[in-house]
Design a protein around this motif. Sequence first.
Motif, PDB file in Angstrom:
ATOM      1  N   THR A 162      40.644   6.059  47.106  1.00  0.00           N
ATOM      2  CA  THR A 162      40.273   4.651  47.268  1.00  0.00           C
ATOM      3  C   THR A 162      39.762   4.369  48.675  1.00  0.00           C
ATOM      4  O   THR A 162      38.800   3.613  48.854  1.00  0.00           O
ATOM      5  CB  THR A 162      41.461   3.739  46.914  1.00  0.00           C
ATOM      6  N   LEU A 165      36.013  -8.077  45.117  1.00  0.00           N
ATOM      7  CA  LEU A 165      37.426  -7.691  45.044  1.00  0.00           C
ATOM      8  C   LEU A 165      38.254  -8.801  44.414  1.00  0.00           C
ATOM      9  O   LEU A 165      39.164  -8.546  43.623  1.00  0.00           O
ATOM     10  CB  LEU A 165      37.975  -7.363  46.439  1.00  0.00           C
ATOM     11  N   ALA A 166      37.936 -10.034  44.778  1.00  0.00           N
ATOM     12  CA  ALA A 166      38.677 -11.179  44.246  1.00  0.00           C
ATOM     13  C   ALA A 166      38.493 -11.315  42.736  1.00  0.00           C
ATOM     14  O   ALA A 166      39.335 -11.913  42.061  1.00  0.00           O
ATOM     15  CB  ALA A 166      38.256 -12.464  44.952  1.00  0.00           C
ATOM     16  N   ASP A 167      37.406 -10.754  42.214  1.00  0.00           N
ATOM     17  CA  ASP A 167      37.202 -10.756  40.765  1.00  0.00           C
ATOM     18  C   ASP A 167      38.090  -9.725  40.071  1.00  0.00           C
ATOM     19  O   ASP A 167      38.293  -9.797  38.861  1.00  0.00           O
ATOM     20  CB  ASP A 167      35.735 -10.446  40.424  1.00  0.00           C
ATOM     21  N   ARG A 168      38.603  -8.743  40.829  1.00  0.00           N
ATOM     22  CA  ARG A 168      39.404  -7.661  40.247  1.00  0.00           C
ATOM     23  C   ARG A 168      40.906  -7.859  40.435  1.00  0.00           C
ATOM     24  O   ARG A 168      41.687  -7.439  39.594  1.00  0.00           O
ATOM     25  CB  ARG A 168      38.994  -6.327  40.856  1.00  0.00           C
ATOM     26  N   ILE A 169      41.299  -8.406  41.588  1.00  0.00           N
ATOM     27  CA  ILE A 169      42.727  -8.648  41.827  1.00  0.00           C
ATOM     28  C   ILE A 169      42.902 -10.051  42.400  1.00  0.00           C
ATOM     29  O   ILE A 169      42.023 -10.570  43.081  1.00  0.00           O
ATOM     30  CB  ILE A 169      43.363  -7.587  42.767  1.00  0.00           C
ATOM     31  N   THR A 170      44.053 -10.632  42.120  1.00  0.00           N
ATOM     32  CA  THR A 170      44.336 -11.978  42.611  1.00  0.00           C
ATOM     33  C   THR A 170      44.722 -11.917  44.094  1.00  0.00           C
ATOM     34  O   THR A 170      45.039 -10.848  44.631  1.00  0.00           O
ATOM     35  CB  THR A 170      45.503 -12.605  41.831  1.00  0.00           C
ATOM     36  N   LEU A 186      49.804  -5.751  47.613  1.00  0.00           N
ATOM     37  CA  LEU A 186      49.229  -4.440  47.926  1.00  0.00           C
ATOM     38  C   LEU A 186      49.218  -4.200  49.436  1.00  0.00           C
ATOM     39  O   LEU A 186      49.593  -3.124  49.906  1.00  0.00           O
ATOM     40  CB  LEU A 186      47.819  -4.316  47.351  1.00  0.00           C
ATOM     41  N   GLU A 210      48.179 -10.510  44.314  1.00  0.00           N
ATOM     42  CA  GLU A 210      48.187  -9.054  44.186  1.00  0.00           C
ATOM     43  C   GLU A 210      47.679  -8.381  45.465  1.00  0.00           C
ATOM     44  O   GLU A 210      48.218  -7.359  45.887  1.00  0.00           O
ATOM     45  CB  GLU A 210      47.313  -8.613  42.999  1.00  0.00           C
ATOM     46  N   ALA A 211      46.672  -8.980  46.087  1.00  0.00           N
ATOM     47  CA  ALA A 211      46.151  -8.437  47.345  1.00  0.00           C
ATOM     48  C   ALA A 211      47.229  -8.472  48.426  1.00  0.00           C
ATOM     49  O   ALA A 211      47.386  -7.517  49.192  1.00  0.00           O
ATOM     50  CB  ALA A 211      44.913  -9.207  47.795  1.00  0.00           C
ATOM     51  N   LYS A 249      41.327   4.372  36.003  1.00  0.00           N
ATOM     52  CA  LYS A 249      42.529   5.033  36.531  1.00  0.00           C
ATOM     53  C   LYS A 249      42.148   6.244  37.359  1.00  0.00           C
ATOM     54  O   LYS A 249      41.128   6.882  37.111  1.00  0.00           O
ATOM     55  CB  LYS A 249      43.431   5.455  35.377  1.00  0.00           C
TER      56      LYS A 249
END
Length: 150
Positions: free
Chosen positions: A26, A129-134, A141, A137-138, A2
């Motif tokens: 970020t 990145l694809a391992d962290r967000i779908t 965002l 979700e991308a 966070k």
Amino acid sequence: MKIEQAINQRKFKDDYHKIVVNLLFTGNWLRDALGANLKEHGLLPQHYNALRIIKGRHPDPVSAGDIKDVMLDKASDVTRLLDKLEKLEYVQRRLCPHNRRKMDINITPQGLKLLSDVDVLMDTFYDDLADRITAAEAAVLSDLLDKVRG
């Protein structure tokens, strides 16, 4: 992690303040992570961006003004970026035959090879990145970021 933990701040004035801080943090994180992939090739993210723009018009030439118009970093000194890319033989500049006040810029075979090599590194970054967000979700965002800019 966070944003509160990343910057060791417990509380924000409100969620709007929090999102601005998070976007700045970020953005810098992304710049540094991408920069690490480019550093081994002696490039900055701005060089990579310029090369991608020039490649996007290949085989047609592009002008420095055209590059400047679509650069991600609007504060970039395009002339200086092109000087370095030309010195490294990744781009070639020639006087425009139709307008002697303008330079035509083309990517060289060495520049195309470099982008091919760097794209392998970038694909790994995108896979992380694809391992962290779908993908969904991308997309959300990205839409929200568009909305933030108005």
